[in-house]
Motif scaffolding. Structure first.
Motif, PDB file in Angstrom:
ATOM      1  N   VAL A 151       0.828  -1.202   0.000  1.00 34.83           N
ATOM      2  CA  VAL A 151       0.000   0.000   0.000  1.00 34.83           C
ATOM      3  C   VAL A 151       0.868   1.260   0.000  1.00 34.83           C
ATOM      4  O   VAL A 151       0.626   2.204  -0.759  1.00 34.83           O
ATOM      5  N   SER A 152       1.877   1.303   0.848  1.00 31.77           N
ATOM      6  CA  SER A 152       2.697   2.512   0.983  1.00 31.77           C
ATOM      7  C   SER A 152       3.484   2.826  -0.284  1.00 31.77           C
ATOM      8  O   SER A 152       3.818   3.988  -0.550  1.00 31.77           O
ATOM      9  N   SER A 153       3.779   1.796  -1.072  1.00 30.66           N
ATOM     10  CA  SER A 153       4.576   2.001  -2.290  1.00 30.66           C
ATOM     11  C   SER A 153       3.721   2.099  -3.551  1.00 30.66           C
ATOM     12  O   SER A 153       4.260   2.247  -4.653  1.00 30.66           O
ATOM     13  N   ASP A 154       2.402   2.038  -3.404  1.00 30.00           N
ATOM     14  CA  ASP A 154       1.498   2.099  -4.551  1.00 30.00           C
ATOM     15  C   ASP A 154       1.346   3.547  -5.014  1.00 30.00           C
ATOM     16  O   ASP A 154       0.683   4.360  -4.358  1.00 30.00           O
ATOM     17  N   GLN A 155       1.952   3.873  -6.150  1.00 30.51           N
ATOM     18  CA  GLN A 155       1.947   5.248  -6.640  1.00 30.51           C
ATOM     19  C   GLN A 155       0.586   5.689  -7.160  1.00 30.51           C
ATOM     20  O   GLN A 155       0.357   6.876  -7.391  1.00 30.51           O
ATOM     21  N   SER A 156      -0.326   4.743  -7.346  1.00 36.26           N
ATOM     22  CA  SER A 156      -1.657   5.102  -7.840  1.00 36.26           C
ATOM     23  C   SER A 156      -2.573   5.598  -6.723  1.00 36.26           C
ATOM     24  O   SER A 156      -3.663   6.109  -6.993  1.00 36.26           O
ATOM     25  N   LEU A 157      -2.148   5.463  -5.465  1.00 35.66           N
ATOM     26  CA  LEU A 157      -2.955   5.890  -4.327  1.00 35.66           C
ATOM     27  C   LEU A 157      -2.429   7.201  -3.760  1.00 35.66           C
ATOM     28  O   LEU A 157      -1.209   7.393  -3.638  1.00 35.66           O
ATOM     29  N   ALA A 160      -4.601  10.032   1.401  1.00 36.85           N
ATOM     30  CA  ALA A 160      -5.844   9.653   2.065  1.00 36.85           C
ATOM     31  C   ALA A 160      -6.208   8.202   1.782  1.00 36.85           C
ATOM     32  O   ALA A 160      -6.635   7.470   2.682  1.00 36.85           O
ATOM     33  N   GLN A 161      -6.014   7.778   0.542  1.00 38.04           N
ATOM     34  CA  GLN A 161      -6.339   6.394   0.180  1.00 38.04           C
ATOM     35  C   GLN A 161      -5.400   5.412   0.866  1.00 38.04           C
ATOM     36  O   GLN A 161      -5.825   4.354   1.320  1.00 38.04           O
ATOM     37  N   LYS A 162      -4.120   5.760   0.943  1.00 36.31           N
ATOM     38  CA  LYS A 162      -3.155   4.888   1.601  1.00 36.31           C
ATOM     39  C   LYS A 162      -3.479   4.749   3.084  1.00 36.31           C
ATOM     40  O   LYS A 162      -3.465   3.641   3.638  1.00 36.31           O
ATOM     41  N   ILE A 163      -3.764   5.865   3.741  1.00 36.06           N
ATOM     42  CA  ILE A 163      -4.067   5.810   5.173  1.00 36.06           C
ATOM     43  C   ILE A 163      -5.356   5.040   5.411  1.00 36.06           C
ATOM     44  O   ILE A 163      -5.468   4.272   6.371  1.00 36.06           O
ATOM     45  N   ASP A 164      -6.336   5.210   4.530  1.00 38.14           N
ATOM     46  CA  ASP A 164      -7.579   4.452   4.669  1.00 38.14           C
ATOM     47  C   ASP A 164      -7.313   2.957   4.582  1.00 38.14           C
ATOM     48  O   ASP A 164      -7.876   2.165   5.353  1.00 38.14           O
ATOM     49  N   SER A 290       2.643   7.659  10.034  1.00 37.11           N
ATOM     50  CA  SER A 290       3.542   8.794  10.203  1.00 37.11           C
ATOM     51  C   SER A 290       4.361   9.044   8.942  1.00 37.11           C
ATOM     52  O   SER A 290       4.564  10.190   8.524  1.00 37.11           O
ATOM     53  N   GLN A 291       4.806   7.970   8.332  1.00 36.32           N
ATOM     54  CA  GLN A 291       5.586   8.096   7.094  1.00 36.32           C
ATOM     55  C   GLN A 291       4.763   8.776   5.996  1.00 36.32           C
ATOM     56  O   GLN A 291       5.261   9.656   5.289  1.00 36.32           O
ATOM     57  N   GLN A 292       3.501   8.371   5.878  1.00 37.54           N
ATOM     58  CA  GLN A 292       2.636   8.967   4.858  1.00 37.54           C
ATOM     59  C   GLN A 292       2.375  10.445   5.148  1.00 37.54           C
ATOM     60  O   GLN A 292       2.381  11.287   4.241  1.00 37.54           O
ATOM     61  N   LEU A 293       2.158  10.777   6.417  1.00 35.24           N
ATOM     62  CA  LEU A 293       1.904  12.165   6.788  1.00 35.24           C
ATOM     63  C   LEU A 293       3.149  13.030   6.600  1.00 35.24           C
ATOM     64  O   LEU A 293       3.049  14.207   6.228  1.00 35.24           O
ATOM     65  N   SER A 294       4.306  12.459   6.840  1.00 36.06           N
ATOM     66  CA  SER A 294       5.553  13.195   6.652  1.00 36.06           C
ATOM     67  C   SER A 294       5.735  13.567   5.179  1.00 36.06           C
ATOM     68  O   SER A 294       6.129  14.696   4.849  1.00 36.06           O
ATOM     69  N   ILE A 295       5.423  12.609   4.310  1.00 36.25           N
ATOM     70  CA  ILE A 295       5.508  12.870   2.869  1.00 36.25           C
ATOM     71  C   ILE A 295       4.493  13.936   2.460  1.00 36.25           C
ATOM     72  O   ILE A 295       4.798  14.853   1.690  1.00 36.25           O
ATOM     73  N   GLU A 296       3.268  13.821   3.009  1.00 33.48           N
ATOM     74  CA  GLU A 296       2.220  14.789   2.697  1.00 33.48           C
ATOM     75  C   GLU A 296       2.599  16.188   3.156  1.00 33.48           C
ATOM     76  O   GLU A 296       2.369  17.182   2.455  1.00 33.48           O
ATOM     77  N   LYS A 297       3.187  16.294   4.350  1.00 28.96           N
ATOM     78  CA  LYS A 297       3.619  17.603   4.867  1.00 28.96           C
ATOM     79  C   LYS A 297       4.688  18.205   3.976  1.00 28.96           C
ATOM     80  O   LYS A 297       4.698  19.415   3.711  1.00 28.96           O
ATOM     81  N   GLU A 298       5.598  17.377   3.507  1.00 29.13           N
ATOM     82  CA  GLU A 298       6.689  17.851   2.664  1.00 29.13           C
ATOM     83  C   GLU A 298       6.155  18.409   1.349  1.00 29.13           C
ATOM     84  O   GLU A 298       6.659  19.425   0.839  1.00 29.13           O
TER      85      GLU A 298
END
Length: 306
Positions: A151-157, A160-164, A290-298
């Motif tokens: 999920v975390s490496s899926d570039q199509s998501l 929000a979709q990844k966290i869901d 946290s990793q997903q949110l860090s990327i989103e913040k960046e």
């Protein structure tokens, strides 16, 4: 009824004197951590150690004389094991294998087994043995890690979709029906992401931290879990406005080294008590989020909840 986990310890003379022909079942099998079951030529159980009684949920009297078919989820699985491993000729070249087994309570689990014929001095088959280790939790953890990585490496998501998807996996593992990711500022608890099989809590919904179960997780700076509203770890929670909360497991969410909020999984139903491994696992879920949110913040800065 005697405790199945200690029953053989109370009957050592019986356990040590089980024989198949001239072969005596070694007493050392009695205390192995793996389940050991011995059957005769007809695949009827003649002996089981303490670990087997605990693993399958039977007493020794409930097992002795029964066909080993009761250990399998269906007749086809029983016959397949017999064809491959538990017959006089045996089609399997390797008697180390994985199979699904059935507990007395009806639950199926994955086991890793070493088993096959027990032979006498002349090579004749006297019976069969199986040594089984429950690997269901290990395999489930491996599959969970693989799915989290997928999920975390899926570039199509998007984020929000990844966290869901991550929250959905957490609900499946923790046996809960709802999950939240919060953003905490001061005494304010803001819902950032949610997943629920009952009723979603709208993104941007604001609550006082003091009214949330997550307050305990923030106070202790670590994971908190309860499997019943009677547990002192549970308290008032925003979800009470939607459904009665019984189960809760939550942990602080750290993003880029700073407290960001919390992650929690809840249910309206009670469940079996959480294990220490669950407390470690929710920290792993929080780390992936946290990793997903860090990327989103960046990329996009702090969440826009207006």
């Amino acid at each position: 009824m005697p405790d199945s986990a200690t029953e053989l310890q109370n009957r050592p003379e019986e356990a040590a004197n089980i024989r198949l022909g001239r072969v005596s079942i070694p007493g050392l099998f009695r205390d192995l951590p793996e389940a050991v079951i011995v059957a005769d030529e007809e695949r009827e159980i003649v002996w089981a150690n303490n670990a087997a009684l605990a693993m399958f949920g039977y007493t020794i009297d409930q097992l002795i004389g029964q066909s080993t078919e009761i250990l399998y989820p269906n007749k086809d699985a029983f016959q397949e094991a017999g064809t491959a491993h538990f017959n006089k000729t045996g089609s399997a070249t390797d008697h180390n294998y994985e199979a699904n087994y059935l507990r007395a309570n009806g639950k199926v689990f994955l086991g890793e087994t070493t088993g096959g014929p027990m032979r006498g001095a002349n090579g004749e088959v006297l019976g069969y043995f199986g040594i089984t280790r429950d690997i269901s939790k290990t395999r489930a953890f491996e599959e969970l890690l693989a799915n989290l990585y997928r999920v975390s490496s899926d570039q199509s998501l998007d984020t929000a979709q990844k966290i869901d998807e991550i929250l959905k996996m957490g609900c499946a593992h923790f046996q809960t029906d709802s999950a939240l990711v919060s953003w905490v500022r001061g005494e304010t608890y803001t819902v950032l992401y949610s997943h629920s099989e009952i009723a979603e809590i709208e993104r941007g919904s604001v609550f006082k931290i003091a009214d949330c179960c997550c307050a305990r997780a923030l106070e202790t700076n670590g994971p908190v879990a309860c499997n019943s509203s009677q547990d002192n770890a549970c308290g008032p929670h925003p979800c009470y406005s939607l459904f009665v909360l019984e189960t809760y497991i939550g942990v602080p969410l750290i993003v880029d080294g700073t407290l960001f909020g919390t992650v929690n999984f809840t249910s309206s139903e009670t469940r079996a008590p959480f294990e220490s491994s669950d407390l470690e696992l929710i920290k792993m879920f929080a780390a992936w989020i946290s990793q997903q949110l860090s990327i989103e913040k960046e990329i996009n800065g702090l969440p826009d909840l207006s």
